[in-house]
Design a protein around this motif. Structure first.
Motif, PDB file in Angstrom:
ATOM      1  N   SER A  43      63.678  45.266 -18.741  1.00 44.15           N
ATOM      2  CA  SER A  43      62.954  46.305 -18.870  1.00 44.15           C
ATOM      3  C   SER A  43      63.635  46.931 -20.016  1.00 44.15           C
ATOM      4  O   SER A  43      64.220  47.496 -19.692  1.00 44.15           O
ATOM      5  CB  SER A  43      61.686  46.516 -17.806  1.00 44.15           C
ATOM      6  OG  SER A  43      61.538  48.056 -18.698  1.00 44.15           O
ATOM      7  N   PHE A  64      54.048  45.381 -26.773  1.00 44.09           N
ATOM      8  CA  PHE A  64      53.947  45.912 -25.082  1.00 44.09           C
ATOM      9  C   PHE A  64      52.924  44.426 -24.633  1.00 44.09           C
ATOM     10  O   PHE A  64      51.502  44.457 -24.967  1.00 44.09           O
ATOM     11  CB  PHE A  64      53.045  47.112 -25.214  1.00 44.09           C
ATOM     12  CG  PHE A  64      53.406  48.045 -25.714  1.00 44.09           C
ATOM     13  CD1 PHE A  64      54.022  48.584 -25.333  1.00 44.09           C
ATOM     14  CD2 PHE A  64      52.410  48.752 -26.404  1.00 44.09           C
ATOM     15  CE1 PHE A  64      54.625  49.935 -26.530  1.00 44.09           C
ATOM     16  CE2 PHE A  64      53.314  49.483 -27.674  1.00 44.09           C
ATOM     17  CZ  PHE A  64      54.076  50.557 -27.139  1.00 44.09           C
ATOM     18  N   VAL A  68      49.442  49.464 -23.246  1.00 42.71           N
ATOM     19  CA  VAL A  68      50.235  50.508 -21.832  1.00 42.71           C
ATOM     20  C   VAL A  68      49.108  51.257 -21.155  1.00 42.71           C
ATOM     21  O   VAL A  68      47.484  51.280 -22.056  1.00 42.71           O
ATOM     22  CB  VAL A  68      50.001  51.346 -23.608  1.00 42.71           C
ATOM     23  CG1 VAL A  68      50.547  52.581 -22.910  1.00 42.71           C
ATOM     24  CG2 VAL A  68      51.519  50.655 -24.313  1.00 42.71           C
ATOM     25  N   ARG A  73      53.033  54.790 -19.805  1.00 43.56           N
ATOM     26  CA  ARG A  73      53.662  53.895 -20.175  1.00 43.56           C
ATOM     27  C   ARG A  73      53.616  52.854 -19.981  1.00 43.56           C
ATOM     28  O   ARG A  73      52.775  52.213 -19.702  1.00 43.56           O
ATOM     29  CB  ARG A  73      53.937  53.990 -18.071  1.00 43.56           C
ATOM     30  CG  ARG A  73      54.251  55.621 -17.954  1.00 43.56           C
ATOM     31  CD  ARG A  73      54.398  56.287 -16.614  1.00 43.56           C
ATOM     32  NE  ARG A  73      53.137  55.730 -16.195  1.00 43.56           N
ATOM     33  CZ  ARG A  73      51.804  56.024 -15.066  1.00 43.56           C
ATOM     34  NH1 ARG A  73      53.036  57.418 -13.839  1.00 43.56           N
ATOM     35  NH2 ARG A  73      51.198  56.195 -14.318  1.00 43.56           N
ATOM     36  N   ASP A  74      54.934  51.348 -20.481  1.00 46.85           N
ATOM     37  CA  ASP A  74      54.524  50.165 -20.454  1.00 46.85           C
ATOM     38  C   ASP A  74      54.311  49.772 -19.166  1.00 46.85           C
ATOM     39  O   ASP A  74      54.831  49.685 -18.439  1.00 46.85           O
ATOM     40  CB  ASP A  74      55.556  49.790 -20.749  1.00 46.85           C
ATOM     41  CG  ASP A  74      56.016  48.664 -20.822  1.00 46.85           C
ATOM     42  OD1 ASP A  74      55.277  47.899 -22.513  1.00 46.85           O
ATOM     43  OD2 ASP A  74      57.130  47.684 -20.585  1.00 46.85           O
ATOM     44  N   THR A  77      56.482  47.512 -17.871  1.00 48.78           N
ATOM     45  CA  THR A  77      57.372  47.356 -16.727  1.00 48.78           C
ATOM     46  C   THR A  77      57.135  47.953 -15.679  1.00 48.78           C
ATOM     47  O   THR A  77      57.600  47.526 -14.716  1.00 48.78           O
ATOM     48  CB  THR A  77      57.961  48.668 -17.437  1.00 48.78           C
ATOM     49  OG1 THR A  77      58.698  48.184 -18.713  1.00 48.78           O
ATOM     50  CG2 THR A  77      59.466  49.308 -16.644  1.00 48.78           C
TER      51      THR A  77
END
Length: 286
Positions: A43, A64, A68, A73-74, A77
């Motif tokens: 990430s 992405f 999101v 926030r991604d 990840t």
């Protein structure tokens, strides 16, 4: 052709390799573990970094992969780092299950009689109590958290390990090598530690692997109910809980953590079933 006798490990590997579902599941599980271990390399951002507030709720796209979330926030990840939490809890709880289940199973299988009766009544007690209900009560009393979830999962995960070890030790307690050790003056503790438990390694391994998905599901259930790992640390159960609020409009916030949990639990379960069949001593090499 060589006449060198094959080891039991060779035949166990042959049986495991013939089980395609277990082989694929093991590969998938290995990839998930590697993804969790090397999460910082996979990430580009941290799991708590709110760098994409302008793109909040964005659907999956090239930039992405998983979209999101509501706080910018991604999501990919957070899924990757969520694997760390779930797997760490699963493996840690399974290890504690061994610490509890192995000695109790060995004592019940070797001594029998009153010791076996006491252990079996204890197993019945933990079998009657619904794990999720007890976990909710204990989690509410302690406000949840990593250590609480591990403790709760271990308290209900040791039963399967104990039963497997008990059956194996009980079957081997009357073998010649055990009687020979007794005749030489070996203490029960020495016999259990040096002879019986090492020969029960197969069910111990199987019990360890099968305890992992149980702990992961318990963690997800508690996190879904809001008494699991506290935010902002990502947890798949916690992410499912939040994602359900946006399910009808932003499906990805619920679908991806659910799929990640389902795939991991299924892969671990199939891998454990494959190990159990491969290490079954009643199966002969072909």
């Amino acid at each position: 052709m060589s006449d060198t006798p094959r080891s039991p490990l060779y035949f166990a590997w042959r049986r495991f390799a013939d089980n395609k579902a277990a082989l694929v599941a093991g590969t998938v599980l290995l990839l998930i573990i590697l993804m969790a271990v090397f999460a910082p390399l996979i990430s580009k951002t941290g799991y708590a970094d709110q760098k994409f507030l302008a793109q909040a709720y964005a659907f999956p796209e090239k930039q992405f992969w998983f979209g999101v979330d509501d706080l910018g926030r991604d999501f990919f990840t957070r899924i990757v780092y969520g694997a760390r939490v779930s797997l760490t809890i699963g493996f840690t709880a399974a290890a504690f299950s061994l610490v509890i289940g192995i000695p109790l199973g060995a004592i019940a299988g070797y001594y029998g009689g009153r010791a076996d009766w006491c252990v079996m009544r204890l197993i019945e007690l933990f079998s009657v109590v619904p794990p999720l209900l007890a976990a909710m009560l204990l989690g509410a009393l302690t406000n949840g958290g990593f250590l609480t979830i591990v403790l709760i999962a271990a308290l209900f995960g040791w039963v399967q390990v104990c039963l497997l070890v008990r059956a194996q030790v009980k079957a081997m307690a009357q073998k010649e090598f055990v009687r020979a050790a007794q005749a030489l003056g070996a203490t029960p503790g020495y016999i259990i530690r040096r002879h019986l438990i090492p020969n029960a390694i197969s069910p111990i391994i199987v019990g360890f692997v099968l305890a992992i998905p149980l702990a992961m599901m318990l963690e997800a259930s508690l996190s879904f109910l809001g008494i699991g790992v506290p935010p902002p640390t990502p947890s798949w159960g916690q992410m499912i809980n939040v994602g359900m609020n946006f399910m009808y409009f932003y499906w990805h916030l619920a679908v991806f953590p659910t799929a990640a949990l389902a795939i991991t639990v299924l892969a671990t379960t199939l891998f454990g079933d494959g190990l159990r069949d491969a290490l079954d001593p009643t199966l002969k090499g072909r």
